[in-house]
Scaffold this motif. Structure first.
Motif, short mmCIF file in Angstrom:
data_model
loop_
_atom_site.label_atom_id
_atom_site.label_comp_id
_atom_site.label_asym_id
_atom_site.label_seq_id
_atom_site.Cartn_x
_atom_site.Cartn_y
_atom_site.Cartn_z
N PRO A 42 53.40 114.86 49.01
CA PRO A 42 54.08 113.84 49.36
C PRO A 42 55.65 113.95 49.06
O PRO A 42 56.15 114.73 48.37
CB PRO A 42 53.64 112.77 48.47
CG PRO A 42 53.07 113.43 47.24
CD PRO A 42 52.67 114.98 47.90
N SER A 43 56.31 112.89 50.04
CA SER A 43 57.83 113.04 49.82
C SER A 43 58.03 111.83 48.75
O SER A 43 58.00 110.80 49.06
CB SER A 43 58.57 112.56 51.23
OG SER A 43 59.68 112.68 51.22
N LEU A 44 58.81 112.10 47.80
CA LEU A 44 59.19 111.14 46.73
C LEU A 44 60.36 110.41 47.22
O LEU A 44 60.20 109.35 46.84
CB LEU A 44 59.81 111.96 45.37
CG LEU A 44 60.23 111.16 44.33
CD1 LEU A 44 59.06 110.20 43.76
CD2 LEU A 44 60.67 111.89 43.26
N LYS A 45 61.12 110.79 48.02
CA LYS A 45 62.12 110.06 48.50
C LYS A 45 61.56 108.91 49.44
O LYS A 45 61.89 107.68 49.42
CB LYS A 45 63.32 110.78 49.23
CG LYS A 45 64.47 109.77 49.66
CD LYS A 45 65.38 110.72 50.46
CE LYS A 45 66.06 111.94 49.76
NZ LYS A 45 67.08 112.59 50.23
N LYS A 46 60.60 109.54 50.36
CA LYS A 46 60.04 108.29 51.20
C LYS A 46 59.25 107.37 50.80
O LYS A 46 59.25 106.32 50.62
CB LYS A 46 59.20 109.32 52.20
CG LYS A 46 58.64 108.28 53.24
CD LYS A 46 57.75 109.32 54.12
CE LYS A 46 57.18 108.50 55.19
NZ LYS A 46 56.25 109.39 56.24
N ASN A 47 58.17 107.97 49.66
CA ASN A 47 57.69 106.81 48.94
C ASN A 47 58.42 105.97 48.21
O ASN A 47 57.98 104.79 47.89
CB ASN A 47 56.60 107.81 47.71
CG ASN A 47 55.55 108.52 48.81
OD1 ASN A 47 55.43 108.05 49.87
ND2 ASN A 47 54.82 109.35 47.95
N VAL A 48 59.44 106.23 47.70
CA VAL A 48 60.48 105.35 46.67
C VAL A 48 61.01 104.21 47.62
O VAL A 48 61.06 103.08 47.32
CB VAL A 48 61.51 105.98 46.01
CG1 VAL A 48 62.54 105.09 45.67
CG2 VAL A 48 60.88 106.87 45.00
N VAL A 49 61.29 104.72 48.66
CA VAL A 49 61.94 103.81 49.73
C VAL A 49 60.96 102.77 50.12
O VAL A 49 61.27 101.40 50.19
CB VAL A 49 62.54 104.63 50.98
CG1 VAL A 49 62.95 103.47 52.06
CG2 VAL A 49 63.78 105.42 50.39
N ILE A 50 59.70 103.36 50.53
CA ILE A 50 58.63 102.33 50.81
C ILE A 50 58.34 101.30 49.95
O ILE A 50 58.03 100.03 50.00
CB ILE A 50 57.57 103.21 51.35
CG1 ILE A 50 57.93 104.03 52.56
CG2 ILE A 50 56.32 102.43 51.75
CD1 ILE A 50 56.74 104.93 53.30
N ALA A 51 58.04 101.88 48.61
CA ALA A 51 57.67 101.22 47.43
C ALA A 51 58.82 100.03 47.32
O ALA A 51 58.47 98.85 46.79
CB ALA A 51 57.27 101.98 46.32
N GLY A 52 60.13 100.33 47.27
CA GLY A 52 61.32 99.62 47.06
C GLY A 52 61.16 98.40 47.77
O GLY A 52 61.39 97.34 47.72
N ALA A 53 61.03 98.79 49.20
CA ALA A 53 61.07 97.55 50.33
C ALA A 53 59.59 97.01 50.19
O ALA A 53 59.83 95.58 50.25
CB ALA A 53 60.94 98.47 51.98
N ALA A 54 58.50 97.33 49.80
CA ALA A 54 57.45 96.57 49.61
C ALA A 54 57.50 95.64 48.37
O ALA A 54 57.14 94.28 48.63
CB ALA A 54 56.18 97.42 49.48
N GLY A 55 58.19 96.49 47.48
CA GLY A 55 58.32 95.27 46.22
C GLY A 55 59.41 94.31 46.34
O GLY A 55 59.08 93.16 46.02
N LEU A 56 60.23 94.42 47.31
CA LEU A 56 61.27 93.47 47.58
C LEU A 56 60.61 92.24 48.46
O LEU A 56 60.93 91.08 47.95
CB LEU A 56 62.46 94.09 48.37
CG LEU A 56 63.69 93.16 48.79
CD1 LEU A 56 64.44 92.60 47.55
CD2 LEU A 56 64.71 93.99 49.79
N VAL A 57 60.18 92.76 49.46
CA VAL A 57 59.48 91.64 50.50
C VAL A 57 58.14 91.04 49.61
O VAL A 57 58.33 89.59 49.84
CB VAL A 57 58.82 92.37 51.52
CG1 VAL A 57 58.03 91.68 52.58
CG2 VAL A 57 60.04 93.22 52.40
N PHE A 58 57.69 91.82 48.94
CA PHE A 58 56.35 90.87 48.20
C PHE A 58 56.90 89.59 47.23
O PHE A 58 56.58 88.89 47.11
CB PHE A 58 55.65 91.99 47.44
CG PHE A 58 54.68 91.49 46.55
CD1 PHE A 58 53.39 90.93 47.10
CD2 PHE A 58 54.50 91.23 45.32
CE1 PHE A 58 52.50 90.42 46.40
CE2 PHE A 58 53.80 90.79 44.52
CZ PHE A 58 52.42 90.33 45.01
N SER A 59 57.95 90.34 46.55
CA SER A 59 58.50 89.33 45.43
C SER A 59 59.15 87.99 46.19
O SER A 59 59.13 87.09 45.78
CB SER A 59 59.34 89.95 44.50
OG SER A 59 60.48 90.77 45.27
N CYS A 60 59.82 88.31 47.08
CA CYS A 60 60.62 87.27 47.76
C CYS A 60 59.47 86.52 48.77
O CYS A 60 59.65 85.33 48.57
CB CYS A 60 61.43 87.88 49.08
SG CYS A 60 62.91 88.70 48.33
#
Length: 248
Positions: free
Chosen positions: A178-196
């Motif tokens: 897996p790509s660490l950078k890709k997973n971090v970007v996806i997780a960060g975006a998911a966390g931002l959208v979910f919390s909002c």
């Protein structure tokens, strides 16, 4: 635009402004949730997901009647057409079974074919054989075995000259996934959208009256006046609660 439409537009703008300020005041929670999602993605990538390594080798396909003769345009055209057929032969069940027997692999021909891919980039006569495996050394060994066995099979079954090896299989240093950078970007975006979304949902479904403006907006009533609560009244209430606790 009439007066009613203008009022509706102003109300929508006010609502959007309110939502923005709600998110702004909850920015600490949003950042915390986003950080938790990113941390989870890092831990999953590093500790849970098995890294996959890809080893690749390249072979050259050409068909000509006489090895000592110069290749003609007709030979080159025929070789270009044969590359697609060669791709099928390379991933055939017979080739996969011979590779399994040679390396003594504990897998079926179907499973082995699933980790082997063949492509000819830009429609050239050079075939790239890629093998994906959790062990980089095993990926290299399988790729080399596929090249060695498939060259003789292509020659025998298709009547072409034995494929020339352009690049031998390499030992990959880094995993392709897996790509660490890709997973971090996806997780960060998911966390931002979910919390909002959660914060906005809680705010929008909260039907409590929080201010005088809410009374006018939601109840359609006009405020005659506001009765302030003095500090003395608040202090007396606190003293009364403390006396009750002491009596108990």
């Amino acid at each position: 635009m009439d007066r009613r439409e203008r009022i509706d537009t102003e109300e929508r703008e006010i609502d959007l402004r309110e939502l923005f300020f709600v998110l702004f005041h909850k920015k600490g929670i949003i950042l915390l949730v986003t950080f938790v999602f990113i941390l989870g993605a890092v831990l999953m990538t590093k500790l849970v997901i098995t890294p996959i390594y890809v080893s690749s080798a390249k072979v050259y396909v050409i068909s000509r009647q006489n090895q000592d003769s110069v290749a003609t345009n007709q030979d080159l055209s025929a070789a270009t057409q044969l590359t697609n057929d060669a791709k099928v032969v390379i991933t055939s069940r017979e080739v996969m079974e011979q590779v399994i027997e040679k390396l003594n692999l504990d897998m079926t021909a179907e499973v082995l074919a699933g980790i082997v891919s063949v492509s000819n980039d830009n429609n050239t006569r050079i075939l790239t054989i890629r093998v994906s495996h959790a062990d980089p050394y095993m990926a290299r060994d399988i790729a080399d075995a596929v090249v060695d066995i498939s060259t003789s099979n292509v020659e025998e079954k298709m009547g072409v000259e034995k494929m020339n090896i352009v690049d031998s299989a390499n030992i990959p240093e880094y995993p392709s996934k897996p790509s660490l950078k890709k997973n971090v970007v996806i997780a960060g975006a998911a966390g931002l959208v979910f919390s909002c979304m959660v914060i906005l949902a809680v705010y929008l479904f909260n039907d409590k009256i929080r201010s005088a403006e809410d009374v006018e907006r939601y109840l359609g009533l006009t405020n005659i006046g506001i009765i302030p609560v003095s500090d003395e009244i608040g202090a007396e209430k606190k003293k009364g609660k403390e006396k009750k606790r002491n009596k108990r």
